[in-house]
Design a protein around this motif. Structure first.
Motif, PDB file in Angstrom:
ATOM      1  N   GLY A   9     -64.829  19.829  35.538  1.00 24.22           N
ATOM      2  CA  GLY A   9     -65.120  19.392  36.906  1.00 24.22           C
ATOM      3  C   GLY A   9     -66.021  18.183  37.012  1.00 24.22           C
ATOM      4  N   LYS A  10     -66.669  17.800  35.917  1.00 23.14           N
ATOM      5  CA  LYS A  10     -67.561  16.654  35.983  1.00 23.14           C
ATOM      6  C   LYS A  10     -66.925  15.381  35.430  1.00 23.14           C
ATOM      7  N   GLY A  11     -65.728  15.536  34.876  1.00 18.93           N
ATOM      8  CA  GLY A  11     -65.171  14.455  34.075  1.00 18.93           C
ATOM      9  C   GLY A  11     -64.214  13.545  34.823  1.00 18.93           C
ATOM     10  N   ASN A  12     -63.709  12.567  34.114  1.00 20.77           N
ATOM     11  CA  ASN A  12     -62.750  11.624  34.665  1.00 20.77           C
ATOM     12  C   ASN A  12     -61.314  12.138  34.585  1.00 20.77           C
ATOM     13  N   ASP A  13     -61.048  12.997  33.609  1.00 18.15           N
ATOM     14  CA  ASP A  13     -59.644  13.305  33.338  1.00 18.15           C
ATOM     15  C   ASP A  13     -58.993  14.094  34.453  1.00 18.15           C
ATOM     16  N   GLN A  14     -59.753  15.000  35.059  1.00 15.13           N
ATOM     17  CA  GLN A  14     -59.215  15.728  36.203  1.00 15.13           C
ATOM     18  C   GLN A  14     -58.716  14.741  37.265  1.00 15.13           C
ATOM     19  N   VAL A  15     -59.496  13.695  37.507  1.00 13.75           N
ATOM     20  CA  VAL A  15     -59.114  12.718  38.537  1.00 13.75           C
ATOM     21  C   VAL A  15     -57.870  11.961  38.105  1.00 13.75           C
ATOM     22  N   ARG A  16     -57.864  11.545  36.859  1.00  9.43           N
ATOM     23  CA  ARG A  16     -56.717  10.769  36.368  1.00  9.43           C
ATOM     24  C   ARG A  16     -55.426  11.577  36.420  1.00  9.43           C
ATOM     25  N   PHE A  17     -55.485  12.827  35.931  1.00 11.55           N
ATOM     26  CA  PHE A  17     -54.294  13.665  35.988  1.00 11.55           C
ATOM     27  C   PHE A  17     -53.827  13.851  37.432  1.00 11.55           C
ATOM     28  N   GLU A  18     -54.763  14.239  38.259  1.00 16.05           N
ATOM     29  CA  GLU A  18     -54.348  14.672  39.596  1.00 16.05           C
ATOM     30  C   GLU A  18     -53.909  13.498  40.463  1.00 16.05           C
ATOM     31  N   LEU A  19     -54.643  12.382  40.396  1.00 12.45           N
ATOM     32  CA  LEU A  19     -54.219  11.235  41.210  1.00 12.45           C
ATOM     33  C   LEU A  19     -52.840  10.761  40.780  1.00 12.45           C
ATOM     34  N   THR A  20     -52.600  10.743  39.478  1.00 10.55           N
ATOM     35  CA  THR A  20     -51.275  10.319  39.029  1.00 10.55           C
ATOM     36  C   THR A  20     -50.211  11.291  39.533  1.00 10.55           C
ATOM     37  N   CYS A  21     -50.465  12.582  39.389  1.00 13.67           N
ATOM     38  CA  CYS A  21     -49.466  13.566  39.833  1.00 13.67           C
ATOM     39  C   CYS A  21     -49.240  13.471  41.338  1.00 13.67           C
ATOM     40  N   TYR A  22     -50.315  13.337  42.099  1.00 11.37           N
ATOM     41  CA  TYR A  22     -50.163  13.223  43.554  1.00 11.37           C
ATOM     42  C   TYR A  22     -49.394  11.956  43.936  1.00 11.37           C
ATOM     43  N   THR A  23     -49.620  10.888  43.180  1.00 11.53           N
ATOM     44  CA  THR A  23     -48.918   9.640  43.491  1.00 11.53           C
ATOM     45  C   THR A  23     -47.430   9.783  43.222  1.00 11.53           C
ATOM     46  N   LEU A  24     -47.108  10.440  42.113  1.00 13.93           N
ATOM     47  CA  LEU A  24     -45.705  10.544  41.719  1.00 13.93           C
ATOM     48  C   LEU A  24     -44.982  11.639  42.498  1.00 13.93           C
ATOM     49  N   MET A  25     -45.731  12.634  42.957  1.00 12.61           N
ATOM     50  CA  MET A  25     -45.105  13.803  43.582  1.00 12.61           C
ATOM     51  C   MET A  25     -46.104  14.413  44.560  1.00 12.61           C
ATOM     52  N   PRO A  26     -46.186  13.826  45.752  1.00  8.28           N
ATOM     53  CA  PRO A  26     -47.261  14.191  46.678  1.00  8.28           C
ATOM     54  C   PRO A  26     -47.285  15.676  47.034  1.00  8.28           C
ATOM     55  N   GLU A  27     -46.125  16.339  46.954  1.00  9.85           N
ATOM     56  CA  GLU A  27     -46.085  17.729  47.394  1.00  9.85           C
ATOM     57  C   GLU A  27     -46.553  18.695  46.304  1.00  9.85           C
ATOM     58  N   ILE A  28     -46.845  18.185  45.127  1.00 11.78           N
ATOM     59  CA  ILE A  28     -47.275  19.057  44.037  1.00 11.78           C
ATOM     60  C   ILE A  28     -48.582  19.758  44.400  1.00 11.78           C
ATOM     61  N   LYS A  29     -48.745  20.992  43.933  1.00 12.91           N
ATOM     62  CA  LYS A  29     -50.015  21.695  44.110  1.00 12.91           C
ATOM     63  C   LYS A  29     -50.704  21.811  42.754  1.00 12.91           C
ATOM     64  N   ILE A  30     -51.984  21.649  42.739  1.00 12.60           N
ATOM     65  CA  ILE A  30     -52.682  21.584  41.461  1.00 12.60           C
ATOM     66  C   ILE A  30     -53.712  22.696  41.343  1.00 12.60           C
ATOM     67  N   ILE A  31     -53.699  23.340  40.193  1.00  8.95           N
ATOM     68  CA  ILE A  31     -54.677  24.385  39.913  1.00  8.95           C
ATOM     69  C   ILE A  31     -55.598  23.889  38.803  1.00  8.95           C
ATOM     70  N   ALA A  32     -56.853  23.675  39.174  1.00 10.62           N
ATOM     71  CA  ALA A  32     -57.830  23.201  38.200  1.00 10.62           C
ATOM     72  C   ALA A  32     -58.864  24.303  38.016  1.00 10.62           C
ATOM     73  N   PRO A  33     -58.614  25.218  37.085  1.00 12.25           N
ATOM     74  CA  PRO A  33     -59.479  26.415  36.990  1.00 12.25           C
ATOM     75  C   PRO A  33     -60.957  26.071  36.863  1.00 12.25           C
ATOM     76  N   TRP A  34     -61.278  24.996  36.159  1.00 16.31           N
ATOM     77  CA  TRP A  34     -62.699  24.677  35.982  1.00 16.31           C
ATOM     78  C   TRP A  34     -63.372  24.218  37.273  1.00 16.31           C
ATOM     79  N   ARG A  35     -62.616  24.178  38.355  1.00 19.40           N
ATOM     80  CA  ARG A  35     -63.226  23.899  39.650  1.00 19.40           C
ATOM     81  C   ARG A  35     -63.087  25.076  40.608  1.00 19.40           C
ATOM     82  N   ILE A  36     -62.534  26.202  40.078  1.00 22.38           N
ATOM     83  CA  ILE A  36     -62.342  27.379  40.933  1.00 22.38           C
ATOM     84  C   ILE A  36     -63.475  28.367  40.658  1.00 22.38           C
ATOM     85  N   GLU A  37     -64.161  28.720  41.709  1.00 18.12           N
ATOM     86  CA  GLU A  37     -65.370  29.530  41.544  1.00 18.12           C
ATOM     87  C   GLU A  37     -65.085  30.833  40.792  1.00 18.12           C
TER      88      GLU A  37
END
Lengths: 408, 408, 408, 408
Positions: free
Chosen positions: D119-147
């Motif tokens: 949750g503190k890193g760059n890679d989460q942003v890179r993965f997710e922004l790319t995925c959202y750009t390529l496929m806006p309807e995708i839903k993303i589960i990032a466990p390290w940001r889920i309480e």
């Protein structure tokens, strides 16, 4: 002995008429080139005058359409503005005329170009850099930088004497106490009484535009459509549609002129490093600039717009300085063409008493999303996300505060 | 149990009145903070309303002078302009109010700040980033981003119901079909019927400015003097001189407003990435921006001006996004203060029918040199030097041409 | 008749010795000025040679400390780098020497400066622009741009003949097939066999640095401390601490030189637009550049760093082109001084076989927060905030995708 | 009930194995996606492990060639460098892997993507922004940001316990006290003992490169050829020529690794605003970066190069932050592709003890003109022109001096 051929950028005025004669005296065969870029000129009279003085040939070249399509339209698309205010009307005309000069040189197998631009100004640079770029082997004669010439013609009186002596006809209209340069896009005024930057330009100086006080008392509305950032149609209040580039510009010049649009009075920085005062009137260009700006921010991605503005500022300087055809000029124009591809749509405009008011805009290439931005709908937007966004932005700011406190 | 203290940015309107009540319901002790930055507000009535709803205290803070001197004047000096058109009236007010909020928090030993800014907008970011920068430990309650709140108040009707239920007085004037934000510098309008970017804003929307059609039929002239880029005196046609910062701005607002100066209608890019439509009226700010721009190019060295414009564009984004007090905001402001030191002099201005016309300028900190630039005098200028200058500039261009030919 | 006085930038070499004689022949009284900026020169021998040729006076000016403190240290602080690689060793020396020249002119009431810089190079521009900025009324004699001189001395043979004829002593060492320029910071090499950009520079060209193959086989470690971006202490492995600016630079030159640090071989773009090949060795400067870069990104706020890099790139060009003392040069240096104020701390460095390795850094002016960034601790960081941050960043991207799909 | 499908970016390690199990527990059908971008991984073993844990499918996607041709090569061509030093090895891999993930989602008709980035890193942003750009309807589960997840797995011990409990095989090799990320271009190291920025990274951390002390004692020479800025051939000392993109990169990795090339140890600014310490080894990339830089300044027009550097700095930030496929990322890449078209030729390189030495370069797309630049020939160059050039440049400087004196 075969005389060497010079192509002279001829205006029909006193200066270039004397230069024409002087070049002949120096042993050149002179071809006069007049590029018609929409200035108000009696080209036929000028032709006769040149021939009478001794030109072997006078080429009158109608380059209006090229000027609008290849220089003015891209400038509108790129949003060019020199030092925040000047729409570059003269700077855009110079490369266009230079292409004509170089073509004339090639067709006539000449080896020299000559012009009447002064030694302190920008135009000498613009003409010559363009010619050198297009035809590096060209030789240029700039009499106003040649000591023999400047010593002989120290002031206007010397030119008049020379004209009288050589039977060069001189206009009976007394010369205005300023100099001007006109084309389809604008008229610029400088020198003479304008050199005092605190002197207000006299009302009778302006030609393209009415004063705000005498301008139309009826506002006018119309729509301008753009494709790839280029004006493609002007729809007037009476539903008449103008599509021809020159027609769009001249119609907007008429509308803008009638309503007093597009005068500026500025001090600018010349390429040579001098500050100089210029007065400009650019009626149609001002309307187009504003309509295009409106549509552009509407259409372009936020971040592309920022890159575009950086490139725009660079290109404005390049072009002001005479680098339209330079490597960097070509490169940045290509980049800006790419950016402009998404600028498409129609802008509603009102013009009245010098003001250009944007009334609305439509486009099918914008990410503007009424549903998403609406204050009345949540749409796909989760307000909670904004909290995370702000909190993350705040990390750096909080850390900076912490550091400052710690170092007190 | 001691109730925790919240300072609420209170406007007196329906939204923040409901938030006030809701915060009390949630167990907070609420201090209402109203920053007077020149908006047209009955502060006494608002105070009574807040106390009646249950605020423990209402702080009315006259920060007009601070707003003009510490935010508006620097913005004029820096030449700030967001996306080429917006003078940042709201963006400048937010840090000023936030300073007031944070001071109020400290004085009252509160630990929370709350505000009524919406979740899609810029103001939430501006308020919160400023507060976090000034006081990192502050906690912020933004009800419009809290699910419990937004579920309870899905639309205006829910707020009205809640107000009725809780005896919160509601204005009898029907709400305009748009939202607005006012201060000494400008009024901004957005939302509601303005969300369709092709809808023309209705004439009755505008408050600070007359329409071009109803504006004064007499033009007005005056002079604005600047020192270190900051307006220091406004000399009116009757020779009256205004020197107080707030006085200069309000006088120019009156003049500009009477003459229909300073309306814009734009689509802009919000920090959150949404495109949104805004209508702004900034009468005095528009006059000051143009007068300052004129003087600035007159005074500043050509190359310093170019660096300044780069920094200006960055700072405009910073401030729009809420980073006035950020490290980079402070740094770039310091750099721009250095640039502005040489901008000194007086600009003659005419205002009429929405147009701001610059009539002349004087300065003793300009390198403008009438003698040097004059077309009628050689002065110390050697025209032959220009030949060398051009020839050297042409080297690179000729080489490029040579290369392109060679690679055909 | 009183002879006019010239101050000649004298090197003791063949060119400036011939120029000295030639100036005397032309009727000038010549004062030779030698700025000692750390080049390896027998100043006493040069003095005698100049006097013997006919100089009325020889001024030997030790400006080493000024060079390091006022030019090299700021360059390190600013991170100056021309076209991504060149540390500007010569460009920094030129304004320093020019100050000496102008002072010498003033003290001796001379009215001319002369130098031996060639007509295609950068140094003529750097010398002359600096002199004109500091003393606009100065007149400059650049023999290598005077036709009479260049016709008389078409090649080295003509100079040798002239020297023989006039009893000018000529070094018995044969001239190297390249030219060089040395100072405390670096030595530059160009021309001759280096003009072919594919010719590898011969190993015996290098003076300050050993080749990687012959360099020390023992690595060395030390620590460099900076305050406000300026090196203030060098702590050697033996705990010896060097604090004097010249001492720090020469010590690092020795270390770097022994270990083969700081050679580059590049093609660069000269101010005049020519591409030219240069070989440089900058041992101490390279170490300092890398240590400073490390500390700078460690200390500076992220966004300030970005602004700083923009300003750095501009200043690098200014200084390369000779504009150290120009308005923009001064302005941008002031801005960069402000940025550097926070760069404070100590960097551990290892040097071995040409490589400068950063081993660690400490600072009390960094926002680096081990606790906050740690992967093992949550600290004050809420990972959920990152979701909001990403989602908001994605809005614009998703909208763009939507638009592109819609327009297919 | 049909279970929803998730594509999990699976590494085979402890974290993503536990995430895999946890997703299954939460009721998802999980497809594991492993992009092979050259990391040293036993893909077969990982596949079996995933299937054993309960993945319904494991996709192993060899994207090495795409990674080199579509991401690494453009980065070399653009000259990308983050904050002056980092060659963006990880940042370039993220969009490449994300394309694989999105394709996998589409082929398998999944609706979720999950990943193990923190949750503190760059890679989460890179993965997710790319995925959202390529496929806006995708839903993303990032466990390290889920309480729920982060509470359950507060440290490595909890993961180990969970693995033991669920029969998830755990590597017997003890975890290194840092984390790493590897691909064909580089390996990055961070966290753990590296979090103290003054801790020297231990020698056994490095995998791709030998230490300077243990590196080859024989230097090696080779030639790299570029076309349109892209490496097209590597000619080794034995005249062997490598042309395949992956082959060029791996060969240079081997050479660079053997000679200790390409280690850096830096503190960098993450997108989230945290400063973090990273150690990188990029052997082949470092060689290519330097060879390309050499050729680029050799080939590109001086002014195009300056524009290119501005765009490069912007793009470096975009890509570091995850905006490869964003509108601005695409736009600036297109602009830089245009600039790179002229970068063509061959660079001779020597590698030894960590140093990359450029020995020479040839190109047929350079304006380098040995004849023109030569100190021994006048060629078409008129030294007198330089006088005019300098004098014109000096006008502004002299005027500035005049003004300053006048205002004393």
């Amino acid at each position: 002995m075969v005389r060497e051929k010079v192509v002279l950028a001829y205006s029909g005025g006193l200066d270039t008429s004397c230069i024409l004669k002087w070049l002949i005296e120096k042993g050149f065969e002179v071809i006069c080139y007049m590029g018609n870029i929409g200035q108000d000129e009696d080209f036929q009279a000028a032709r006769e005058k040149a021939l009478q003085i001794g030109a072997v040939k006078v080429v009158i070249d109608d380059i209006q359409e090229s000027f609008v399509k290849e220089y003015v339209w891209p400038a509108i698309n790129y949003g060019l503005l020199y030092e925040n205010r000047y729409l570059l009307g003269t700077s855009l005309a110079r490369p266009c005329i230079s292409v004509g000069l170089v073509n004339c040189v090639k067709e006539n197998k000449a080896s020299y170009i000559s012009h009447g631009a002064t030694g302190k100004g920008n135009d000498q640079v613009r003409f010559e850099l363009t010619c050198y770029t297009l035809m590096p082997e060209i030789k240029i004669i700039a009499p106003w930088r040649i000591e023999e010439f400047t010593k002989r013609f120290e002031g206007r009186q010397d030119l008049l004497k020379y004209a009288a002596l050589n039977g060069i006809p001189v206009s009976v209209t007394p010369k205005a106490p300023w100099s001007m340069d006109a084309n389809l896009m604008h008229i610029s005024y400088e020198s003479g009484i304008l050199e005092n930057p605190n002197n207000e330009p006299p009302e009778d100086l302006f030609i393209m535009t009415k004063s705000l006080f005498n301008s139309c008392n009826q506002s006018v509305r119309f729509e301008i459509s753009f494709e790839k950032g280029i004006p493609i149609a002007l729809k007037l209040a009476n539903d008449q549609i103008v599509k021809h580039p020159v027609g769009i510009l001249t119609t907007l010049n008429k509308i803008g002129g009638d309503h007093g649009v597009g005068r500026i009075d500025i001090v600018e920085n010349r390429f040579l490093g001098l500050k100089s005062r210029g007065v400009y009137e650019t009626p149609g260009g001002t309307i187009l600039y504003q309509a295009h700006t409106d549509l552009e921010v509407f259409c372009l991605d936020k971040e592309i717009y920022r890159v575009k503005q950086l490139l725009r500022d660079r290109l404005s300087d390049y072009i002001y300085n005479g680098f339209w055809f330079s490597p960097e000029g070509q490169y940045v124009r290509n980049c800006l063409d790419l950016a402009g591809e998404k600028v498409q749509g129609t802008v509603k405009v009102q013009v009245y008493k010098g003001s250009v008011t944007i009334l609305g805009r439509v486009s099918n290439t914008t990410t503007y999303n009424e549903d998403l931005v609406s204050m009345d709908r949540h749409s796909t937007f989760s307000p909670q996300d904004a909290s995370g966004f702000i909190n993350i932005q705040a990390i750096r700011l909080k850390e900076y505060h912490r550091l400052q406190k710690q170092n007190l």
